[in-house]
Write a protein that holds these residues in place. Structure first.
Motif, PDB file in Angstrom:
ATOM      1  N   PRO A  16       0.806  -1.216   0.000  1.00  0.00           N
ATOM      2  CA  PRO A  16       0.000   0.000   0.000  1.00  0.00           C
ATOM      3  C   PRO A  16       0.844   1.272   0.000  1.00  0.00           C
ATOM      4  CG  PRO A  16      -0.074  -1.056   2.146  1.00  0.00           C
ATOM      5  CD  PRO A  16       0.630  -1.996   1.215  1.00  0.00           C
ATOM      6  N   PHE A  17       2.029   1.204   0.576  1.00  0.00           N
ATOM      7  CA  PHE A  17       2.888   2.391   0.597  1.00  0.00           C
ATOM      8  C   PHE A  17       3.441   2.688  -0.801  1.00  0.00           C
ATOM      9  CE2 PHE A  17       3.000   0.692   4.924  1.00  0.00           C
ATOM     10  CZ  PHE A  17       2.508   1.799   5.594  1.00  0.00           C
ATOM     11  N   ALA A  18       3.761   1.634  -1.561  1.00  0.00           N
ATOM     12  CA  ALA A  18       4.218   1.818  -2.945  1.00  0.00           C
ATOM     13  C   ALA A  18       3.087   2.387  -3.802  1.00  0.00           C
ATOM     14  CB  ALA A  18       4.716   0.495  -3.519  1.00  0.00           C
ATOM     15  N   ALA A  19       1.859   1.919  -3.566  1.00  0.00           N
ATOM     16  CA  ALA A  19       0.711   2.442  -4.311  1.00  0.00           C
ATOM     17  C   ALA A  19       0.505   3.922  -4.005  1.00  0.00           C
ATOM     18  CB  ALA A  19      -0.544   1.638  -3.970  1.00  0.00           C
ATOM     19  N   ARG A  20       0.587   4.282  -2.731  1.00  0.00           N
ATOM     20  CA  ARG A  20       0.449   5.685  -2.331  1.00  0.00           C
ATOM     21  C   ARG A  20       1.511   6.550  -2.998  1.00  0.00           C
ATOM     22  NH1 ARG A  20       2.658   6.631   3.326  1.00  0.00           N
ATOM     23  NH2 ARG A  20       4.503   6.272   2.056  1.00  0.00           N
ATOM     24  N   ASP A  21       2.747   6.067  -2.973  1.00  0.00           N
ATOM     25  CA  ASP A  21       3.850   6.833  -3.557  1.00  0.00           C
ATOM     26  C   ASP A  21       3.698   6.969  -5.074  1.00  0.00           C
ATOM     27  OD1 ASP A  21       4.827   7.024  -0.990  1.00  0.00           O
ATOM     28  OD2 ASP A  21       6.365   5.473  -1.269  1.00  0.00           O
ATOM     29  N   HIS A  22       3.210   5.914  -5.717  1.00  0.00           N
ATOM     30  CA  HIS A  22       2.992   5.972  -7.170  1.00  0.00           C
ATOM     31  C   HIS A  22       1.908   7.002  -7.499  1.00  0.00           C
ATOM     32  CE1 HIS A  22       3.139   4.574 -11.277  1.00  0.00           C
ATOM     33  NE2 HIS A  22       1.840   4.377 -11.266  1.00  0.00           N
ATOM     34  N   LEU A  23       0.823   6.998  -6.734  1.00  0.00           N
ATOM     35  CA  LEU A  23      -0.244   7.974  -6.960  1.00  0.00           C
ATOM     36  C   LEU A  23       0.265   9.396  -6.727  1.00  0.00           C
ATOM     37  CD1 LEU A  23      -3.198   8.487  -7.666  1.00  0.00           C
ATOM     38  CD2 LEU A  23      -3.737   8.164  -5.232  1.00  0.00           C
ATOM     39  N   ARG A  24       1.078   9.578  -5.723  1.00  0.00           N
ATOM     40  CA  ARG A  24       1.679  10.902  -5.486  1.00  0.00           C
ATOM     41  C   ARG A  24       2.520  11.338  -6.682  1.00  0.00           C
ATOM     42  NH1 ARG A  24       3.769  10.417   0.765  1.00  0.00           N
ATOM     43  NH2 ARG A  24       1.803  10.961   1.724  1.00  0.00           N
ATOM     44  N   ALA A  25       3.298  10.407  -7.238  1.00  0.00           N
ATOM     45  CA  ALA A  25       4.139  10.730  -8.390  1.00  0.00           C
ATOM     46  C   ALA A  25       3.286  11.087  -9.611  1.00  0.00           C
ATOM     47  CB  ALA A  25       5.072   9.560  -8.710  1.00  0.00           C
ATOM     48  N   LEU A  26       2.179  10.358  -9.799  1.00  0.00           N
ATOM     49  CA  LEU A  26       1.301  10.629 -10.947  1.00  0.00           C
ATOM     50  C   LEU A  26       0.641  12.002 -10.855  1.00  0.00           C
ATOM     51  CD1 LEU A  26      -0.559   7.199 -11.289  1.00  0.00           C
ATOM     52  CD2 LEU A  26       1.215   8.089 -12.808  1.00  0.00           C
ATOM     53  N   THR A  27       0.405  12.472  -9.643  1.00  0.00           N
ATOM     54  CA  THR A  27      -0.322  13.728  -9.462  1.00  0.00           C
ATOM     55  C   THR A  27       0.562  14.926  -9.130  1.00  0.00           C
ATOM     56  OG1 THR A  27      -0.723  13.201  -7.122  1.00  0.00           O
ATOM     57  CG2 THR A  27      -2.417  12.525  -8.699  1.00  0.00           C
ATOM     58  N   CYS A  34     -11.977  15.534 -10.605  1.00  0.00           N
ATOM     59  CA  CYS A  34     -12.820  14.342 -10.519  1.00  0.00           C
ATOM     60  C   CYS A  34     -14.238  14.711 -10.936  1.00  0.00           C
ATOM     61  CB  CYS A  34     -12.839  13.794  -9.097  1.00  0.00           C
ATOM     62  SG  CYS A  34     -11.217  13.282  -8.493  1.00  0.00           S
ATOM     63  N   ARG A  35     -14.898  13.747 -11.586  1.00  0.00           N
ATOM     64  CA  ARG A  35     -16.295  13.968 -11.967  1.00  0.00           C
ATOM     65  C   ARG A  35     -17.100  12.759 -11.537  1.00  0.00           C
ATOM     66  NH1 ARG A  35     -17.579  11.794 -17.487  1.00  0.00           N
ATOM     67  NH2 ARG A  35     -15.722  10.645 -18.079  1.00  0.00           N
ATOM     68  N   GLN A  36     -18.275  13.025 -11.013  1.00  0.00           N
ATOM     69  CA  GLN A  36     -19.127  11.938 -10.549  1.00  0.00           C
ATOM     70  C   GLN A  36     -19.800  11.272 -11.742  1.00  0.00           C
ATOM     71  OE1 GLN A  36     -21.708  12.810  -7.261  1.00  0.00           O
ATOM     72  NE2 GLN A  36     -22.800  10.867  -7.449  1.00  0.00           N
ATOM     73  N   LEU A  37     -19.699   9.936 -11.797  1.00  0.00           N
ATOM     74  CA  LEU A  37     -20.303   9.156 -12.872  1.00  0.00           C
ATOM     75  C   LEU A  37     -21.619   8.525 -12.444  1.00  0.00           C
ATOM     76  CD1 LEU A  37     -17.128   7.212 -14.088  1.00  0.00           C
ATOM     77  CD2 LEU A  37     -18.070   9.329 -15.030  1.00  0.00           C
ATOM     78  N   ASP A  38     -21.702   8.201 -11.149  1.00  0.00           N
ATOM     79  CA  ASP A  38     -22.849   7.427 -10.678  1.00  0.00           C
ATOM     80  C   ASP A  38     -22.883   7.496  -9.153  1.00  0.00           C
ATOM     81  OD1 ASP A  38     -25.041   5.731 -10.771  1.00  0.00           O
ATOM     82  OD2 ASP A  38     -23.952   4.021 -11.607  1.00  0.00           O
ATOM     83  N   THR A  39     -23.881   6.856  -8.583  1.00  0.00           N
ATOM     84  CA  THR A  39     -23.981   6.638  -7.146  1.00  0.00           C
ATOM     85  C   THR A  39     -24.215   5.150  -6.956  1.00  0.00           C
ATOM     86  OG1 THR A  39     -24.961   8.819  -6.846  1.00  0.00           O
ATOM     87  CG2 THR A  39     -25.253   7.265  -5.056  1.00  0.00           C
ATOM     88  N   ASP A  40     -23.467   4.526  -6.045  1.00  0.00           N
ATOM     89  CA  ASP A  40     -23.622   3.080  -5.855  1.00  0.00           C
ATOM     90  C   ASP A  40     -24.817   2.784  -4.943  1.00  0.00           C
ATOM     91  OD1 ASP A  40     -22.782   3.353  -3.191  1.00  0.00           O
ATOM     92  OD2 ASP A  40     -20.857   2.361  -3.507  1.00  0.00           O
ATOM     93  N   PHE A  50      -8.811  12.546 -12.914  1.00  0.00           N
ATOM     94  CA  PHE A  50      -7.736  12.773 -13.866  1.00  0.00           C
ATOM     95  C   PHE A  50      -6.701  13.710 -13.266  1.00  0.00           C
ATOM     96  CE2 PHE A  50     -11.381  11.686 -16.395  1.00  0.00           C
ATOM     97  CZ  PHE A  50     -10.880  10.931 -17.432  1.00  0.00           C
ATOM     98  N   ALA A  51      -5.453  13.471 -13.608  1.00  0.00           N
ATOM     99  CA  ALA A  51      -4.359  14.409 -13.336  1.00  0.00           C
ATOM    100  C   ALA A  51      -3.942  14.890 -14.710  1.00  0.00           C
ATOM    101  CB  ALA A  51      -3.211  13.729 -12.619  1.00  0.00           C
ATOM    102  N   GLY A  52      -4.369  16.078 -15.073  1.00  0.00           N
ATOM    103  CA  GLY A  52      -4.194  16.514 -16.452  1.00  0.00           C
ATOM    104  C   GLY A  52      -5.058  15.634 -17.343  1.00  0.00           C
ATOM    105  N   GLU A  53      -4.463  14.994 -18.333  1.00  0.00           N
ATOM    106  CA  GLU A  53      -5.186  14.105 -19.238  1.00  0.00           C
ATOM    107  C   GLU A  53      -5.140  12.645 -18.783  1.00  0.00           C
ATOM    108  OE1 GLU A  53      -6.935  15.150 -22.004  1.00  0.00           O
ATOM    109  OE2 GLU A  53      -6.496  17.152 -21.211  1.00  0.00           O
TER     110      GLU A  53
END
Length: 75
Positions: A16-27, A34-40, A50-53
């Motif tokens: 989970p720490f690698a996932a967090r760090d990867h998301l930080r790098a992407l953003t 963010c845009r809402q698509l639906d409600t569950d 999205f981060a940019g495109e």
């Protein structure tokens, strides 16, 4: 993160720490939109971010840091 998976549930594998760090790098340095698509069925918003495109869900799955669990992504 460690301890977040409830007993009796199948949890997402990986670090989970690698996932967090990867998301930080992407953003890093990008505006995240963010845009809402639906409600569950529990009343939670289903969103696409999205981060940019870059579609963040697709990027996380493609990088091996996330799995498709509740539906198919269109990447």
């Amino acid at each position: 993160m460690p301890g977040a998976c409830r007993p009796g549930r199948q949890c997402t594998p990986g670090d989970p720490f690698a996932a967090r760090d990867h998301l930080r790098a992407l953003t890093a340095g990008k505006t995240v939109v963010c845009r809402q698509l639906d409600t569950d069925c529990y009343g939670r918003a289903v969103v696409q971010c999205f981060a940019g495109e870059l579609d963040l869900s697709c990027a996380m799955v493609r990088g091996g840091f996330a799995v498709e669990r509740y539906g198919r992504l269109r990447c």
